[in-house]
Scaffold this motif. Structure first.
Motif, PDB file in Angstrom:
ATOM      1  N   GLU A 295       0.828  -1.203   0.000  1.00 40.44           N
ATOM      2  CA  GLU A 295       0.000   0.000   0.000  1.00 40.44           C
ATOM      3  C   GLU A 295       0.869   1.262   0.000  1.00 40.44           C
ATOM      4  OE1 GLU A 295      -3.945  -0.619   2.512  1.00 40.44           O
ATOM      5  OE2 GLU A 295      -2.218  -1.408   3.620  1.00 40.44           O
ATOM      6  N   ILE A 296       1.976   1.215   0.736  1.00 41.59           N
ATOM      7  CA  ILE A 296       2.891   2.358   0.776  1.00 41.59           C
ATOM      8  C   ILE A 296       3.550   2.548  -0.586  1.00 41.59           C
ATOM      9  CG2 ILE A 296       4.934   3.320   1.896  1.00 41.59           C
ATOM     10  CD1 ILE A 296       4.276   1.552   4.342  1.00 41.59           C
ATOM     11  N   PHE A 301       3.912   5.665  -5.878  1.00 34.94           N
ATOM     12  CA  PHE A 301       3.730   5.775  -7.324  1.00 34.94           C
ATOM     13  C   PHE A 301       2.551   6.684  -7.664  1.00 34.94           C
ATOM     14  CE2 PHE A 301       5.960   1.515  -7.463  1.00 34.94           C
ATOM     15  CZ  PHE A 301       7.086   1.995  -8.103  1.00 34.94           C
ATOM     16  N   ALA A 302       1.442   6.507  -6.975  1.00 37.54           N
ATOM     17  CA  ALA A 302       0.239   7.289  -7.269  1.00 37.54           C
ATOM     18  C   ALA A 302       0.476   8.782  -7.044  1.00 37.54           C
ATOM     19  CB  ALA A 302      -0.930   6.808  -6.413  1.00 37.54           C
ATOM     20  N   ASP A 303       1.261   9.126  -6.026  1.00 38.17           N
ATOM     21  CA  ASP A 303       1.534  10.541  -5.745  1.00 38.17           C
ATOM     22  C   ASP A 303       2.285  11.199  -6.899  1.00 38.17           C
ATOM     23  OD1 ASP A 303       0.271  10.374  -3.327  1.00 38.17           O
ATOM     24  OD2 ASP A 303       2.098  10.257  -2.120  1.00 38.17           O
ATOM     25  N   VAL A 304       3.240  10.500  -7.471  1.00 41.18           N
ATOM     26  CA  VAL A 304       3.989  11.052  -8.610  1.00 41.18           C
ATOM     27  C   VAL A 304       3.114  11.096  -9.854  1.00 41.18           C
ATOM     28  CG1 VAL A 304       5.970  10.746 -10.146  1.00 41.18           C
ATOM     29  CG2 VAL A 304       6.212  10.291  -7.706  1.00 41.18           C
ATOM     30  N   LEU A 305       2.300  10.046 -10.039  1.00 40.57           N
ATOM     31  CA  LEU A 305       1.472   9.940 -11.242  1.00 40.57           C
ATOM     32  C   LEU A 305       0.230  10.826 -11.181  1.00 40.57           C
ATOM     33  CD1 LEU A 305       1.667   6.046 -11.615  1.00 40.57           C
ATOM     34  CD2 LEU A 305       2.860   7.737 -13.012  1.00 40.57           C
ATOM     35  N   CYS A 307      -2.637  10.017  -9.690  1.00 42.81           N
ATOM     36  CA  CYS A 307      -3.814   9.180  -9.936  1.00 42.81           C
ATOM     37  C   CYS A 307      -4.295   8.579  -8.618  1.00 42.81           C
ATOM     38  CB  CYS A 307      -3.481   8.059 -10.924  1.00 42.81           C
ATOM     39  SG  CYS A 307      -2.350   6.803 -10.279  1.00 42.81           S
ATOM     40  N   ASP A 308      -5.485   7.984  -8.654  1.00 40.95           N
ATOM     41  CA  ASP A 308      -5.981   7.259  -7.490  1.00 40.95           C
ATOM     42  C   ASP A 308      -5.163   5.982  -7.314  1.00 40.95           C
ATOM     43  OD1 ASP A 308      -7.961   9.124  -7.051  1.00 40.95           O
ATOM     44  OD2 ASP A 308      -9.460   8.036  -8.237  1.00 40.95           O
ATOM     45  N   VAL A 309      -5.001   5.567  -6.069  1.00 38.23           N
ATOM     46  CA  VAL A 309      -4.232   4.355  -5.792  1.00 38.23           C
ATOM     47  C   VAL A 309      -4.853   3.148  -6.489  1.00 38.23           C
ATOM     48  CG1 VAL A 309      -3.459   2.781  -3.972  1.00 38.23           C
ATOM     49  CG2 VAL A 309      -3.327   5.239  -3.613  1.00 38.23           C
ATOM     50  N   ALA A 310      -6.170   3.132  -6.609  1.00 39.55           N
ATOM     51  CA  ALA A 310      -6.856   2.009  -7.247  1.00 39.55           C
ATOM     52  C   ALA A 310      -6.477   1.871  -8.727  1.00 39.55           C
ATOM     53  CB  ALA A 310      -8.368   2.174  -7.116  1.00 39.55           C
ATOM     54  N   ASP A 311      -6.024   2.969  -9.330  1.00 42.97           N
ATOM     55  CA  ASP A 311      -5.690   2.962 -10.760  1.00 42.97           C
ATOM     56  C   ASP A 311      -4.185   2.956 -11.009  1.00 42.97           C
ATOM     57  OD1 ASP A 311      -8.447   3.211 -11.357  1.00 42.97           O
ATOM     58  OD2 ASP A 311      -8.321   5.387 -11.078  1.00 42.97           O
ATOM     59  N   VAL A 312      -3.392   2.652  -9.960  1.00 45.92           N
ATOM     60  CA  VAL A 312      -1.957   2.894 -10.053  1.00 45.92           C
ATOM     61  C   VAL A 312      -1.254   2.024 -11.090  1.00 45.92           C
ATOM     62  CG1 VAL A 312      -1.249   1.285  -8.213  1.00 45.92           C
ATOM     63  CG2 VAL A 312       0.117   3.332  -8.678  1.00 45.92           C
ATOM     64  N   TYR A 313      -1.652   0.768 -11.273  1.00 48.96           N
ATOM     65  CA  TYR A 313      -0.904  -0.091 -12.192  1.00 48.96           C
ATOM     66  C   TYR A 313      -1.118   0.262 -13.660  1.00 48.96           C
ATOM     67  CZ  TYR A 313       0.088  -2.688  -7.935  1.00 48.96           C
ATOM     68  OH  TYR A 313       0.493  -3.028  -6.660  1.00 48.96           O
ATOM     69  N   PRO A 314      -2.360   0.502 -14.109  1.00 43.58           N
ATOM     70  CA  PRO A 314      -2.515   0.989 -15.494  1.00 43.58           C
ATOM     71  C   PRO A 314      -1.811   2.325 -15.715  1.00 43.58           C
ATOM     72  CG  PRO A 314      -4.617   0.218 -14.638  1.00 43.58           C
ATOM     73  CD  PRO A 314      -3.673   0.236 -13.480  1.00 43.58           C
ATOM     74  N   ALA A 315      -1.907   3.213 -14.708  1.00 48.12           N
ATOM     75  CA  ALA A 315      -1.255   4.515 -14.840  1.00 48.12           C
ATOM     76  C   ALA A 315       0.262   4.367 -14.887  1.00 48.12           C
ATOM     77  CB  ALA A 315      -1.663   5.428 -13.681  1.00 48.12           C
ATOM     78  N   LEU A 316       0.798   3.440 -14.090  1.00 54.72           N
ATOM     79  CA  LEU A 316       2.237   3.210 -14.067  1.00 54.72           C
ATOM     80  C   LEU A 316       2.711   2.626 -15.393  1.00 54.72           C
ATOM     81  CD1 LEU A 316       4.781   3.364 -12.314  1.00 54.72           C
ATOM     82  CD2 LEU A 316       4.211   1.099 -11.397  1.00 54.72           C
ATOM     83  N   ASP A 317       1.946   1.689 -15.949  1.00 57.40           N
ATOM     84  CA  ASP A 317       2.296   1.136 -17.262  1.00 57.40           C
ATOM     85  C   ASP A 317       2.302   2.220 -18.337  1.00 57.40           C
ATOM     86  OD1 ASP A 317       2.880  -1.538 -16.763  1.00 57.40           O
ATOM     87  OD2 ASP A 317       0.802  -2.198 -16.975  1.00 57.40           O
ATOM     88  N   GLU A 318       1.306   3.080 -18.308  1.00 60.42           N
ATOM     89  CA  GLU A 318       1.234   4.156 -19.303  1.00 60.42           C
ATOM     90  C   GLU A 318       2.406   5.127 -19.138  1.00 60.42           C
ATOM     91  OE1 GLU A 318      -1.754   7.786 -20.763  1.00 60.42           O
ATOM     92  OE2 GLU A 318      -2.382   6.423 -19.157  1.00 60.42           O
ATOM     93  N   PHE A 319       2.711   5.479 -17.889  1.00 56.72           N
ATOM     94  CA  PHE A 319       3.794   6.426 -17.589  1.00 56.72           C
ATOM     95  C   PHE A 319       5.147   5.856 -18.011  1.00 56.72           C
ATOM     96  CE2 PHE A 319       6.971   7.949 -14.460  1.00 56.72           C
ATOM     97  CZ  PHE A 319       6.858   9.323 -14.614  1.00 56.72           C
ATOM     98  N   LEU A 320       5.459   4.646 -17.546  1.00 57.68           N
ATOM     99  CA  LEU A 320       6.741   4.041 -17.880  1.00 57.68           C
ATOM    100  C   LEU A 320       6.834   3.705 -19.368  1.00 57.68           C
ATOM    101  CD1 LEU A 320       7.268   1.662 -14.803  1.00 57.68           C
ATOM    102  CD2 LEU A 320       8.253   3.926 -15.197  1.00 57.68           C
ATOM    103  N   GLY A 321       5.677   3.468 -19.989  1.00 53.59           N
ATOM    104  CA  GLY A 321       5.651   3.203 -21.427  1.00 53.59           C
ATOM    105  C   GLY A 321       6.119   4.374 -22.257  1.00 53.59           C
ATOM    106  N   LYS A 322       6.149   5.560 -21.680  1.00 52.33           N
ATOM    107  CA  LYS A 322       6.678   6.737 -22.379  1.00 52.33           C
ATOM    108  C   LYS A 322       8.205   6.781 -22.320  1.00 52.33           C
ATOM    109  CE  LYS A 322       2.471   9.378 -21.448  1.00 52.33           C
ATOM    110  NZ  LYS A 322       1.852  10.492 -20.693  1.00 52.33           N
ATOM    111  N   ILE A 323       8.773   5.970 -21.452  1.00 51.76           N
ATOM    112  CA  ILE A 323      10.230   5.843 -21.360  1.00 51.76           C
ATOM    113  C   ILE A 323      10.708   4.590 -22.088  1.00 51.76           C
ATOM    114  CG2 ILE A 323      12.175   5.552 -19.769  1.00 51.76           C
ATOM    115  CD1 ILE A 323      10.922   8.319 -19.573  1.00 51.76           C
ATOM    116  N   LEU A 324       9.973   3.477 -21.923  1.00 53.17           N
ATOM    117  CA  LEU A 324      10.343   2.196 -22.515  1.00 53.17           C
ATOM    118  C   LEU A 324       9.074   1.470 -22.941  1.00 53.17           C
ATOM    119  CD1 LEU A 324      12.505  -0.012 -23.077  1.00 53.17           C
ATOM    120  CD2 LEU A 324      12.126  -0.826 -20.740  1.00 53.17           C
ATOM    121  N   GLU A 325       9.007   1.096 -24.207  1.00 50.20           N
ATOM    122  CA  GLU A 325       7.812   0.416 -24.718  1.00 50.20           C
ATOM    123  C   GLU A 325       7.651  -0.947 -24.064  1.00 50.20           C
ATOM    124  OE1 GLU A 325       5.841  -1.126 -28.959  1.00 50.20           O
ATOM    125  OE2 GLU A 325       7.953  -0.494 -28.865  1.00 50.20           O
TER     126      GLU A 325
END
Length: 374
Positions: A295-296, A301-305, A307-325
């Motif tokens: 949870e921590i 991750f959610a604070d930087v992104l 987004c809501d914590v519930a949406d953190v993994y899709p948001a993280l994939d989208e964010f990191l996908g801008k650095i590495l496909e």
């Protein structure tokens, strides 16, 4: 429980020249590097030192065959210190070549022969990912055994780690991406490890913050280019080292454990192989144990992104996908029937890493992750 141990002395210089001024490379040393690193940083200094260019012995990540061939070349010289100036491949190779080598390097990886250190090792990393300069892990592929495995032994620590942000300037965009994503995963896996302590957590958290905030600036500037990250190299150099200290003490876990199967099978760069399975492993963790340190991590991750914590993994994939496909494993050549053998191989060969899991994963659950990655 031991809370923190940093084995090599860590030195920091802005330039390779400053490093050489203090360490006085030359007679009694051998330099292992790449020519594209030697030419801009070492050659202008006129240092009289034998040089082995790793790329002459094979491309990509380390193999036992590569190390066997390099050992033959090394034996032509008299030296006491090995200077490893390069990325994770060179560093891992030199950790092994600083030891007494049996007839075949593969014998060290299979456990037939125990590592025995005989040379001093100075590591100067030129990527911002592995953190290998402060760990005792040396990973290699053993093609004859169709195996990718790591050595983790007291004898494979460097004596000295040297950080030089200047050496990151020439990183190709994809190498920067794969190495820094690897460091991010080191940081978060070590944070969740049952072996973590308040000291390792401090390094993990700082590394996550520095890498995520650095990525945010790079993305805001238009994407992953040398120009957009040139003022961030010190941050990424330090963050990779912090993450290395954290995982050197607390360990990495299932993300790394799973990555060896598809990374070895399809010759995928280490950081990229980790990135492929990163969020799928964490989704499985959440399914099994949503309350706890994860949870921590999710909140960081959610604070930087934003987004809501519930949406953190899709948001993280989208964010990191801008650095590495991020691509599904079928695009690398995986077939659906490989999920089961990949899971079996992970269970059989990666218990050292799986023991650091946030929560235990069964072979069936690992197979499910590979199914989802297909």
């Amino acid at each position: 429980m031991q809370a923190l141990r940093v084995v090599p002395a860590i030195h920091y210089f802005d330039t390779f020249k400053e490093f050489n001024d203090e360490f006085k490379l030359g007679k009694g040393d051998i330099l292992v590097t790449n020519q594209w690193m030697y030419d801009p940083y070492v050659k202008p200094l006129g240092i009289d030192i034998p040089v082995i260019y790793q790329e002459k012995y094979g491309a990509g990540e380390p193999t036992d065959e590569m190390m066997d061939a390099m050992k033959v070349e090394m034996d032509k010289y008299e030296f006491d210190r090995i200077i490893a100036f390069g990325g994770g491949t060179i560093v891992d190779i030199c950790k092994v070549l600083a030891c007494e080598i049996p007839d075949k390097v593969a014998d060290l990886y299979t456990g037939k022969v125990a590592p025995k250190r005989i040379k001093e090792l100075i590591v100067v990393p030129t990527t911002c990912g592995t953190g290998s300069e402060v760990t005792n892990v040396a990973v290699a592929s053993i093609p004859s055994l169709d195996l990718k495995k790591g050595i983790a032994d007291e004898q494979t620590y460097a004596d000295t780690a040297v950080l030089i942000p200047e050496s990151l300037q020439g990183l190709p965009d994809k190498v920067f991406a794969t190495s820094s994503v690897d460091a991010l995963i080191h940081a978060v896996e070590s944070f969740l490890s049952p072996k973590a302590s308040p000291f390792t957590e401090m390094y993990s958290i700082k590394a996550i913050e520095m890498i995520m905030n650095g990525y945010k600036k790079i993305i805001e500037r238009g994407g992953n280019t040398a120009e957009n990250r040139k003022d961030l190299l010190k941050d990424f150099c330090l963050a990779a080292n912090y993450a290395g200290i954290a995982f050197g003490n607390a360990g990495c876990a299932a993300v790394h454990a799973l990555s060896y199967a598809h990374g070895g099978a399809f010759h995928i760069a280490h950081g990229e192989a980790n990135f492929i399975c990163f969020t799928e492993v964490f989704k499985m963790y959440m399914r099994k144990k949503p309350q706890g340190k994860i949870e921590i991590a999710n909140k960081m991750f959610a604070d930087v992104l934003g987004c809501d914590v519930a949406d953190v993994y899709p948001a993280l994939d989208e964010f990191l996908g801008k650095i590495l496909e991020k691509k599904p494993l079928r695009e690398y050549g995986m077939t659906p029937d490989q999920s089961a053998p990949f899971a079996k191989s992970t269970i059989e060969n990666q218990q050292r890493l799986l023991g650091n899991n946030y929560v235990e994963l069964t072979e069936a659950e690992i197979k499910e992750i590979f199914d989802n990655l297909y």
